[in-house]
Write a protein that holds these residues in place. Sequence first.
Motif, mmCIF file in Angstrom:
data_model
loop_
_atom_site.group_PDB
_atom_site.id
_atom_site.type_symbol
_atom_site.label_atom_id
_atom_site.label_comp_id
_atom_site.label_asym_id
_atom_site.label_seq_id
_atom_site.Cartn_x
_atom_site.Cartn_y
_atom_site.Cartn_z
ATOM 1 N N ARG A 198 24.970 -17.596 27.172
ATOM 2 C CA ARG A 198 25.242 -18.122 25.823
ATOM 3 C C ARG A 198 23.943 -18.605 25.199
ATOM 4 N NH1 ARG A 198 29.922 -19.617 23.591
ATOM 5 N NH2 ARG A 198 30.950 -19.735 25.631
ATOM 6 N N LEU A 199 23.599 -18.048 24.016
ATOM 7 C CA LEU A 199 22.396 -18.462 23.303
ATOM 8 C C LEU A 199 22.665 -19.730 22.505
ATOM 9 C CD1 LEU A 199 21.128 -14.973 22.093
ATOM 10 C CD2 LEU A 199 20.705 -16.151 24.267
ATOM 11 N N ARG A 200 21.638 -20.249 21.885
ATOM 12 C CA ARG A 200 21.756 -21.570 21.258
ATOM 13 C C ARG A 200 22.738 -21.598 20.087
ATOM 14 N NH1 ARG A 200 16.294 -23.097 17.861
ATOM 15 N NH2 ARG A 200 16.681 -21.760 16.037
ATOM 16 N N ASP A 201 22.970 -20.453 19.445
ATOM 17 C CA ASP A 201 23.922 -20.418 18.334
ATOM 18 C C ASP A 201 25.332 -20.036 18.791
ATOM 19 O OD1 ASP A 201 23.306 -17.781 18.968
ATOM 20 O OD2 ASP A 201 23.719 -17.077 16.928
ATOM 21 N N GLY A 202 25.533 -19.911 20.106
ATOM 22 C CA GLY A 202 26.846 -19.552 20.631
ATOM 23 C C GLY A 202 27.019 -18.073 20.919
ATOM 24 N N LEU A 234 26.916 -14.615 22.757
ATOM 25 C CA LEU A 234 26.936 -14.279 24.172
ATOM 26 C C LEU A 234 26.177 -12.981 24.408
ATOM 27 C CD1 LEU A 234 30.654 -15.101 25.067
ATOM 28 C CD2 LEU A 234 28.631 -16.473 25.547
ATOM 29 N N LEU A 235 25.219 -13.018 25.319
ATOM 30 C CA LEU A 235 24.488 -11.827 25.734
ATOM 31 C C LEU A 235 25.014 -11.374 27.089
ATOM 32 C CD1 LEU A 235 20.654 -12.314 25.074
ATOM 33 C CD2 LEU A 235 22.294 -11.003 23.739
ATOM 34 N N ARG A 236 25.167 -10.064 27.247
ATOM 35 C CA ARG A 236 25.541 -9.507 28.541
ATOM 36 C C ARG A 236 24.292 -8.899 29.169
ATOM 37 N NH1 ARG A 236 27.571 -4.462 30.483
ATOM 38 N NH2 ARG A 236 28.970 -4.720 32.269
ATOM 39 N N VAL A 237 23.957 -9.358 30.361
ATOM 40 C CA VAL A 237 22.785 -8.887 31.090
ATOM 41 C C VAL A 237 23.268 -8.229 32.378
ATOM 42 C CG1 VAL A 237 20.595 -9.536 32.157
ATOM 43 C CG2 VAL A 237 21.451 -10.815 30.167
ATOM 44 N N VAL A 238 22.807 -7.028 32.662
ATOM 45 C CA VAL A 238 23.187 -6.326 33.892
ATOM 46 C C VAL A 238 21.982 -6.249 34.817
ATOM 47 C CG1 VAL A 238 23.930 -4.133 34.892
ATOM 48 C CG2 VAL A 238 25.033 -5.000 32.826
ATOM 49 N N VAL A 279 15.909 -15.150 28.760
ATOM 50 C CA VAL A 279 16.233 -13.724 28.772
ATOM 51 C C VAL A 279 15.122 -12.988 28.023
ATOM 52 C CG1 VAL A 279 17.880 -11.937 28.126
ATOM 53 C CG2 VAL A 279 18.698 -14.204 28.812
ATOM 54 N N GLY A 280 14.513 -12.006 28.679
ATOM 55 C CA GLY A 280 13.424 -11.270 28.058
ATOM 56 C C GLY A 280 13.659 -9.776 28.054
ATOM 57 N N TRP A 281 12.901 -9.083 27.203
ATOM 58 C CA TRP A 281 13.002 -7.631 27.128
ATOM 59 C C TRP A 281 11.719 -7.052 26.540
ATOM 60 C CZ3 TRP A 281 15.368 -11.093 23.936
ATOM 61 C CH2 TRP A 281 15.108 -10.970 22.568
ATOM 62 N N PRO A 282 11.371 -5.818 26.882
ATOM 63 C CA PRO A 282 10.154 -5.186 26.359
ATOM 64 C C PRO A 282 10.370 -4.663 24.938
ATOM 65 C CG PRO A 282 11.274 -3.687 27.833
ATOM 66 C CD PRO A 282 12.030 -4.979 27.912
ATOM 67 N N PRO A 283 9.305 -4.435 24.181
ATOM 68 C CA PRO A 283 9.442 -3.936 22.806
ATOM 69 C C PRO A 283 10.206 -2.623 22.710
ATOM 70 C CG PRO A 283 7.221 -4.791 23.150
ATOM 71 C CD PRO A 283 7.887 -4.801 24.489
ATOM 72 N N ASP A 284 10.056 -1.732 23.707
ATOM 73 C CA ASP A 284 10.736 -0.444 23.591
ATOM 74 C C ASP A 284 12.223 -0.526 23.876
ATOM 75 O OD1 ASP A 284 10.819 -0.726 26.324
ATOM 76 O OD2 ASP A 284 9.672 1.101 26.773
ATOM 77 N N ALA A 285 12.741 -1.729 24.207
ATOM 78 C CA ALA A 285 14.183 -1.920 24.376
ATOM 79 C C ALA A 285 14.856 -2.253 23.049
ATOM 80 C CB ALA A 285 14.464 -3.017 25.387
ATOM 81 N N CYS A 286 14.052 -2.530 22.002
ATOM 82 C CA CYS A 286 14.627 -2.906 20.688
ATOM 83 C C CYS A 286 15.173 -1.676 19.972
ATOM 84 C CB CYS A 286 13.556 -3.551 19.820
ATOM 85 S SG CYS A 286 12.947 -5.133 20.412
ATOM 86 N N ILE A 287 16.424 -1.735 19.583
ATOM 87 C CA ILE A 287 17.052 -0.699 18.755
ATOM 88 C C ILE A 287 17.379 -1.347 17.415
ATOM 89 C CG2 ILE A 287 18.978 0.923 18.526
ATOM 90 C CD1 ILE A 287 19.288 0.774 21.592
ATOM 91 N N LEU A 288 16.689 -0.946 16.374
ATOM 92 C CA LEU A 288 16.876 -1.536 15.049
ATOM 93 C C LEU A 288 17.887 -0.724 14.250
ATOM 94 C CD1 LEU A 288 13.180 -2.489 14.205
ATOM 95 C CD2 LEU A 288 14.991 -3.922 15.188
ATOM 96 N N LEU A 289 18.911 -1.415 13.731
ATOM 97 C CA LEU A 289 20.009 -0.771 13.014
ATOM 98 C C LEU A 289 20.142 -1.372 11.620
ATOM 99 C CD1 LEU A 289 22.661 -0.997 15.894
ATOM 100 C CD2 LEU A 289 21.232 0.974 15.332
#
Length: 369
Positions: free
Chosen positions: A327-331, A333-337, A357-367
């Motif tokens: 749960r992030l600060r605004d409520g 919910l992130l699912r991490v596998v 929780v961290g992630w690399p730049p190439d994991a970003c999918i912009l929609l």
Amino acid sequence: MTTGRSTREAPEDAAPPHGGLTIAGVRVRYGATLALDGLDLAVRRNELFVLLGGSGSGKTTLLRAIAGFVRPETGRIILDGIDLSTLPPHRRPVNTMFQSYALFPHMSVAANIGFGLRQQGVSRADTRARVAAMLALVRLEGYGGRRPTDLSGGQQQRVALARSLAPSPRLLLLDEPLSALDQGLRLETRAELVRLRRSLGISFVLVTHDQTEALTMADRIGVMRDGRMAQVGTPSALYERPIDRFVAEFVGAANILPCIVGADGVSVHLPAQGVTARAAVPGPPGPGLLALRAERLRIGALHHVNEVAGVVTGCAYAGESLAIQVRLRDGTLLRVVRGLADGLAAALTEPGAAVTVGWPPDACILLPA
């Protein structure tokens, strides 16, 4: 990640102008319900094409329209240059394998496989030869004299497949063909269907609800929504480059966070988290959505370029992986596998623990927003 495209299919995924199946402007209505809404689609020759979508999206209606069991009110269906739109089902070079298999219990396996050939007036000698070839193709040599009730579910599925292939159709339609099989047989039969399609050199169009089935079997996938194609592409293109939120959440269940993309296209501000992330591939500046695949996220002080803080609320054990809910600060919910290559103890995180929780730049999918 974004491509900036407005089309539903990437140019490199487009079907060739000749051969294969072309569906143009097909509309099907059941009373007041519009099942197919002017749908366009091109399936390549010798391709295993999977239709993926939720209940009521139009998948089975599209299959029935191709087979001739449903008559569209508008549009054309063309197979290898032949317009099928006005042809009855028995005159179309198309066969359908149904979910129930529909084998005749009073007939032998050989008689079931040869049924369509006899209906076409094929001679007994040619029918026997074709049935023998089909039994060999589906690896059921020696089973021709048995009844369907003497076979396992997987063997019945292969008999139904052999019966569908016996008349040498140009196109095979498969409606949830693996849904009645247990997990082990499903995995085995997926590989068998791919092998058969490659060896026969005909097009398969397969309907499924199972995303894993679609991703592992298909040459290309069409994601359907409300009687239209939301996006068409290779499995990797749909998973890595979804065109909108619907596809991102439907194929792979991505985490979605509201964002504002900076003027450089790669600075991604997350207002609700008070952080700015960085993407590897530029997106259009302005309000948007950041999609993150659960398996690309990592928990711990790993010094990623992109990080958010949260609290673990639960873990779900899935054998080869562990799904962790944060749960992030605004409520949100992130699912991490997390994979369990190093064992459960190495991945287990207690509920209530404060984590990064961290992630690399190439994991970003912009929609688009």
